[in-house]
Design an enzyme around this catalytic site. Structure first.
Site, PDB file in Angstrom:
ATOM      1  N   ASP A  67     -31.681  23.550  46.520  1.00 29.87           N
ATOM      2  CA  ASP A  67     -31.022  22.822  45.437  1.00 29.87           C
ATOM      3  C   ASP A  67     -29.881  23.678  44.895  1.00 29.87           C
ATOM      4  O   ASP A  67     -30.093  24.845  44.546  1.00 29.87           O
ATOM      5  CB  ASP A  67     -32.034  22.513  44.331  1.00 29.87           C
ATOM      6  CG  ASP A  67     -31.482  21.567  43.298  1.00 29.87           C
ATOM      7  OD1 ASP A  67     -31.591  20.347  43.507  1.00 29.87           O
ATOM      8  OD2 ASP A  67     -30.928  22.040  42.281  1.00 29.87           O
ATOM      9  N   ILE A  68     -28.683  23.109  44.850  1.00 32.58           N
ATOM     10  CA  ILE A  68     -27.522  23.829  44.322  1.00 32.58           C
ATOM     11  C   ILE A  68     -27.710  23.969  42.820  1.00 32.58           C
ATOM     12  O   ILE A  68     -27.917  22.982  42.113  1.00 32.58           O
ATOM     13  CB  ILE A  68     -26.212  23.095  44.659  1.00 32.58           C
ATOM     14  CG1 ILE A  68     -26.041  22.990  46.175  1.00 32.58           C
ATOM     15  CG2 ILE A  68     -25.020  23.814  44.013  1.00 32.58           C
ATOM     16  CD1 ILE A  68     -24.877  22.119  46.613  1.00 32.58           C
ATOM     17  N   ASN A  75     -19.579  19.678  38.748  1.00 31.24           N
ATOM     18  CA  ASN A  75     -18.867  18.391  38.692  1.00 31.24           C
ATOM     19  C   ASN A  75     -18.137  18.227  37.366  1.00 31.24           C
ATOM     20  O   ASN A  75     -16.985  17.777  37.331  1.00 31.24           O
ATOM     21  CB  ASN A  75     -19.843  17.228  38.891  1.00 31.24           C
ATOM     22  CG  ASN A  75     -20.069  16.896  40.340  1.00 31.24           C
ATOM     23  OD1 ASN A  75     -19.258  17.204  41.196  1.00 31.24           O
ATOM     24  ND2 ASN A  75     -21.197  16.272  40.612  1.00 31.24           N
ATOM     25  N   ASP A  84     -17.800  17.551  45.594  1.00 35.75           N
ATOM     26  CA  ASP A  84     -18.044  17.093  46.966  1.00 35.75           C
ATOM     27  C   ASP A  84     -17.722  18.194  47.976  1.00 35.75           C
ATOM     28  O   ASP A  84     -18.444  18.378  48.966  1.00 35.75           O
ATOM     29  CB  ASP A  84     -17.202  15.855  47.282  1.00 35.75           C
ATOM     30  CG  ASP A  84     -17.719  14.593  46.606  1.00 35.75           C
ATOM     31  OD1 ASP A  84     -18.826  14.624  46.022  1.00 35.75           O
ATOM     32  OD2 ASP A  84     -16.996  13.576  46.662  1.00 35.75           O
ATOM     33  N   GLU A 110     -27.731  16.995  45.033  1.00 34.60           N
ATOM     34  CA  GLU A 110     -27.400  18.351  45.474  1.00 34.60           C
ATOM     35  C   GLU A 110     -28.583  19.032  46.145  1.00 34.60           C
ATOM     36  O   GLU A 110     -28.655  20.254  46.205  1.00 34.60           O
ATOM     37  CB  GLU A 110     -26.912  19.180  44.281  1.00 34.60           C
ATOM     38  CG  GLU A 110     -27.954  19.501  43.241  1.00 34.60           C
ATOM     39  CD  GLU A 110     -28.188  18.404  42.201  1.00 34.60           C
ATOM     40  OE1 GLU A 110     -28.911  18.690  41.243  1.00 34.60           O
ATOM     41  OE2 GLU A 110     -27.687  17.283  42.350  1.00 34.60           O
TER      42      GLU A 110
END
Length: 190
Positions: A67-68, A75, A84, A110
């Site tokens: 998971d980012i 964002n 993106d 993500e």
């Protein structure tokens, strides 16, 4: 007779085109449009086979959930197009390590999942540490990025896809709770 043969050949060509379009639509339904990785539906279709093989061969099957960290912040601060670009860059880093029967998917948002047949928790942990370092060093599109990792391994405990995913997810959330940019396995959080 010539007209019938012509009609049959034309029908055959139409059926062949329809079958090709059906395969294309099916593949599109199983791929993420942004990263070109398979999606969670593909993972859910593959996991029963991978679990059966792991049990039959008495070998481990490890799930690695990635998971980012702070992706919403990325964002919000840099815009969705640069977000993106971060997703695509992380997907490429992950794609670079996939071998053989391993399955990599963009699970949603993500989050990515790697199914690693024949991989122990220790092996997955070492690989996840290398991935964590690569992602942290990448700075895609000039944006500093880190990721958290959760690991769960079958066998012997987890009998279903859902249970294995839940345990890997719990390990991921433990990694996030402990400060992010880290790797936690089901063995660590037990």
């Amino acid at each position: 007779l010539a007209a019938r043969l012509g009609n049959l050949l034309m029908l055959r060509e139409l059926f062949d085109r329809l079958a090709a379009q059906h395969e294309l639509v099916k593949e599109m339904a199983l791929r993420d449009g942004l990263t070109s990785l398979h999606n969670r539906y593909h993972l859910m279709a593959e996991m029963p086979r991978l679990i059966d093989e792991a049990h039959a061969k008495a070998m481990p099957l490890t799930l690695l959930v990635v998971d980012i960290d702070h992706f919403k912040k990325i964002n919000d601060q840099h815009g969705h197009s640069r977000g993106d670009a971060v997703l695509v860059a992380v997907a490429e880093i992950l794609r670079g390590i996939v071998r053989g029967q391993q399955v990599l998917v963009r699970y949603g948002g993500e989050e990515f999942v790697l199914a690693l047949p024949g991989t122990t928790t220790l092996q997955a942990g070492l690989g996840a540490e290398r991935l964590r370092e690569k992602i942290a060093a990448a700075n895609p599109d000039g944006i500093p990025v880190t990721a958290s990792f959760g690991i769960a391994t079958l066998p012997p405990v987890y009998a279903t896809v859902e249970t294995l995913l839940d345990v890997a997810d719990a390990a991921l959330y433990e990694a996030k709770r402990s400060g992010r940019n880290s790797v936690v396995s089901d063995r660590d959080s037990a």
